[in-house]
Design a protein around this motif. Sequence first.
Motif, mmCIF file in Angstrom:
data_model
loop_
_atom_site.group_PDB
_atom_site.id
_atom_site.type_symbol
_atom_site.label_atom_id
_atom_site.label_comp_id
_atom_site.label_asym_id
_atom_site.label_seq_id
_atom_site.Cartn_x
_atom_site.Cartn_y
_atom_site.Cartn_z
ATOM 1 N N VAL A 24 -3.806 6.034 -0.767
ATOM 2 C CA VAL A 24 -4.511 6.978 0.162
ATOM 3 C C VAL A 24 -3.654 8.237 -0.293
ATOM 4 O O VAL A 24 -2.258 8.604 -0.195
ATOM 5 N N SER A 25 -4.058 9.786 -1.120
ATOM 6 C CA SER A 25 -3.213 10.674 -1.596
ATOM 7 C C SER A 25 -4.514 11.785 -0.617
ATOM 8 O O SER A 25 -5.257 12.238 -0.301
ATOM 9 N N ILE A 26 -3.290 12.309 0.329
ATOM 10 C CA ILE A 26 -3.845 12.806 1.589
ATOM 11 C C ILE A 26 -4.003 14.472 1.289
ATOM 12 O O ILE A 26 -3.020 14.494 0.638
ATOM 13 N N THR A 27 -4.558 15.312 1.167
ATOM 14 C CA THR A 27 -4.956 16.768 1.109
ATOM 15 C C THR A 27 -5.020 17.961 2.345
ATOM 16 O O THR A 27 -5.207 16.787 3.557
ATOM 17 N N SER B 193 3.985 14.182 -11.956
ATOM 18 C CA SER B 193 3.462 14.889 -13.884
ATOM 19 C C SER B 193 4.431 14.492 -14.637
ATOM 20 O O SER B 193 5.341 14.179 -14.422
ATOM 21 N N HIS B 194 3.664 14.791 -15.940
ATOM 22 C CA HIS B 194 3.970 15.157 -17.143
ATOM 23 C C HIS B 194 5.841 16.286 -16.943
ATOM 24 O O HIS B 194 6.687 16.162 -17.465
ATOM 25 N N ARG B 195 5.122 17.294 -15.994
ATOM 26 C CA ARG B 195 5.865 18.774 -15.516
ATOM 27 C C ARG B 195 6.285 18.717 -14.348
ATOM 28 O O ARG B 195 4.669 19.164 -13.814
ATOM 29 N N PRO B 196 6.707 18.061 -13.753
ATOM 30 C CA PRO B 196 6.436 18.316 -12.115
ATOM 31 C C PRO B 196 6.896 20.141 -11.790
ATOM 32 O O PRO B 196 7.051 21.175 -12.318
ATOM 33 N N CYS B 197 5.942 20.377 -10.480
ATOM 34 C CA CYS B 197 5.975 21.543 -9.730
ATOM 35 C C CYS B 197 7.557 21.468 -9.169
ATOM 36 O O CYS B 197 8.336 21.294 -9.225
ATOM 37 N N LEU C 82 0.869 -1.268 0.120
ATOM 38 C CA LEU C 82 -0.325 -0.251 -0.190
ATOM 39 C C LEU C 82 0.947 1.107 -0.251
ATOM 40 O O LEU C 82 2.093 1.406 0.562
ATOM 41 N N PHE C 83 0.327 2.439 -0.309
ATOM 42 C CA PHE C 83 1.342 3.147 -0.937
ATOM 43 C C PHE C 83 -0.047 4.797 -0.432
ATOM 44 O O PHE C 83 -0.821 4.969 0.218
ATOM 45 N N ILE C 84 0.734 5.410 -0.157
ATOM 46 C CA ILE C 84 0.776 7.270 1.086
ATOM 47 C C ILE C 84 1.371 8.155 0.369
ATOM 48 O O ILE C 84 2.731 7.779 0.072
ATOM 49 N N THR C 85 0.544 8.878 -0.181
ATOM 50 C CA THR C 85 1.255 10.714 -0.565
ATOM 51 C C THR C 85 0.374 11.622 -0.452
ATOM 52 O O THR C 85 -0.354 11.363 -0.308
ATOM 53 N N VAL C 86 1.056 12.701 -0.822
ATOM 54 C CA VAL C 86 0.562 14.113 -0.690
ATOM 55 C C VAL C 86 -0.227 14.710 -1.692
ATOM 56 O O VAL C 86 0.527 13.854 -3.146
ATOM 57 N N SER C 87 -1.540 14.879 -2.157
ATOM 58 C CA SER C 87 -1.654 15.018 -3.331
ATOM 59 C C SER C 87 -1.414 16.121 -3.708
ATOM 60 O O SER C 87 -0.326 17.296 -3.497
ATOM 61 N N GLU C 88 -0.892 16.443 -5.071
ATOM 62 C CA GLU C 88 0.452 17.441 -5.552
ATOM 63 C C GLU C 88 0.058 17.946 -5.796
ATOM 64 O O GLU C 88 0.300 19.993 -5.729
ATOM 65 N N LYS C 89 -1.721 18.071 -6.191
ATOM 66 C CA LYS C 89 -2.221 19.521 -6.039
ATOM 67 C C LYS C 89 -2.432 20.458 -4.338
ATOM 68 O O LYS C 89 -2.143 21.711 -4.891
ATOM 69 N N VAL D 243 -2.148 7.671 -11.651
ATOM 70 C CA VAL D 243 -2.360 6.297 -11.599
ATOM 71 C C VAL D 243 -2.383 6.969 -9.724
ATOM 72 O O VAL D 243 -3.512 6.372 -9.174
ATOM 73 N N VAL D 244 -2.058 8.041 -9.140
ATOM 74 C CA VAL D 244 -2.536 8.214 -7.850
ATOM 75 C C VAL D 244 -3.798 9.301 -7.884
ATOM 76 O O VAL D 244 -4.632 9.123 -6.964
ATOM 77 N N LYS D 245 -4.261 9.577 -9.217
ATOM 78 C CA LYS D 245 -5.965 10.561 -9.267
ATOM 79 C C LYS D 245 -6.579 9.103 -8.749
ATOM 80 O O LYS D 245 -8.098 8.952 -8.085
ATOM 81 N N LYS D 246 -6.594 7.671 -8.656
ATOM 82 C CA LYS D 246 -7.442 7.061 -8.916
ATOM 83 C C LYS D 246 -7.429 6.505 -7.108
ATOM 84 O O LYS D 246 -8.631 5.943 -6.705
ATOM 85 N N TRP D 247 -6.520 6.991 -6.692
ATOM 86 C CA TRP D 247 -6.735 6.399 -5.233
ATOM 87 C C TRP D 247 -8.126 7.138 -4.533
ATOM 88 O O TRP D 247 -8.427 8.167 -4.833
#
Length: 360
Positions: A167-170, A116-120, A75-82, A143-147
């Motif tokens: 999970v992607s946290i906001t 992303s294709h263009r990382p911030c 399982l994975f966890i990340t911070v929402s790129e947005k 892929v992350v958008k589906k989490w």
Amino acid sequence: MLDEWKMMTRTAAFAAGNFLSCLSLFLYIHINELAWHPTSPTRLVPIDATRANPELIIKLSRESLKTDRPKEKELFITVSEKWLCKSVRLGNKMCMLSSAIATAASRNITFVMSQSHRPCNWIIQLRQLFANLKFVKQIPSTVVKKWHTAKENGPYLYSKIPDGRNVSITGYRQSWKYFRSKEQQAAIRKAFTFTTRYENFANQNLAKARQSYIHIENPILIGLHMRIGDLVTVKSGKRLATKAFYDAALYKAFLHFNKSPAIIFVAASDSPKLAKKMLSDAAEKYNIFWSSGTAFEDMATLSKCNNSIISGGTFGFWTAWLAGGVTFYNANASLPDSPFSRRYIESNFILPSWISVAWV
């Protein structure tokens, strides 16, 4: 020649028969031993049922020796790129990252970063500041958008992060309660290890501070973060710490360390001109060294001090948390009856061990 061939065939058959007999005997003994072992991983049939069936002996022996177990799904966890790429400053980014890293550490799951294709630009900068973020696995944003997206109830509230799924946290996640355990705190400190560039800057900067007061042996370095910047004009309900706060905080720290002449206050601000003006009188009473680096350089410098004074905000929080030691904080960080005061919960943001400085 034929007789010799027959003799060789009989000899080979005899040897093979002896080998099978020995193997059966060995496995029979092995099964008997396993059958009586209280921690045997396989439930065995009665020994009598195996005596006349060497194939069954071999099968049961193989099963009893198996150590492979089906692996659990990673399982994975990340911070929402947005959110990670929002136009907010460093302290907020560190809050977001720390909540995800702490959750990964406590649940034995994997912290990753979205790609992303263009990382911030923020992701690039964070990797330049913190060495170990360079080694964090990246997952395509598609892929992350589906989490599952885990939202927070409020920036100063502890909002539970769901388990058992990717999970992607906001949210801002501005609470120390996301990383209460030593295991979680160790994971965050490891993640927030500065790269060589900023490590060297901090060490050199503090060496200059000691050199400025060369007569002091074994100085007590107290990092002083003065947030001014946006608080001068933005009417968010956050109270700008004035000269009264800094006078009170410096004096309280001075008393706490028994009026030691070995104290050096290492000061940094997002508005250095105004900050120096506020401390013009204090500079005649105390040893004050000014750090004149970028925000990233000041973060590294203040975090390597022995103790801290913070006026408010997440930047100051992280300089103090990383430094450890004694922290003196602004107890009047919000204006009464303001929108900020209604959502700001001091006990969720300020560590219980930190010392309050009231000044209004």
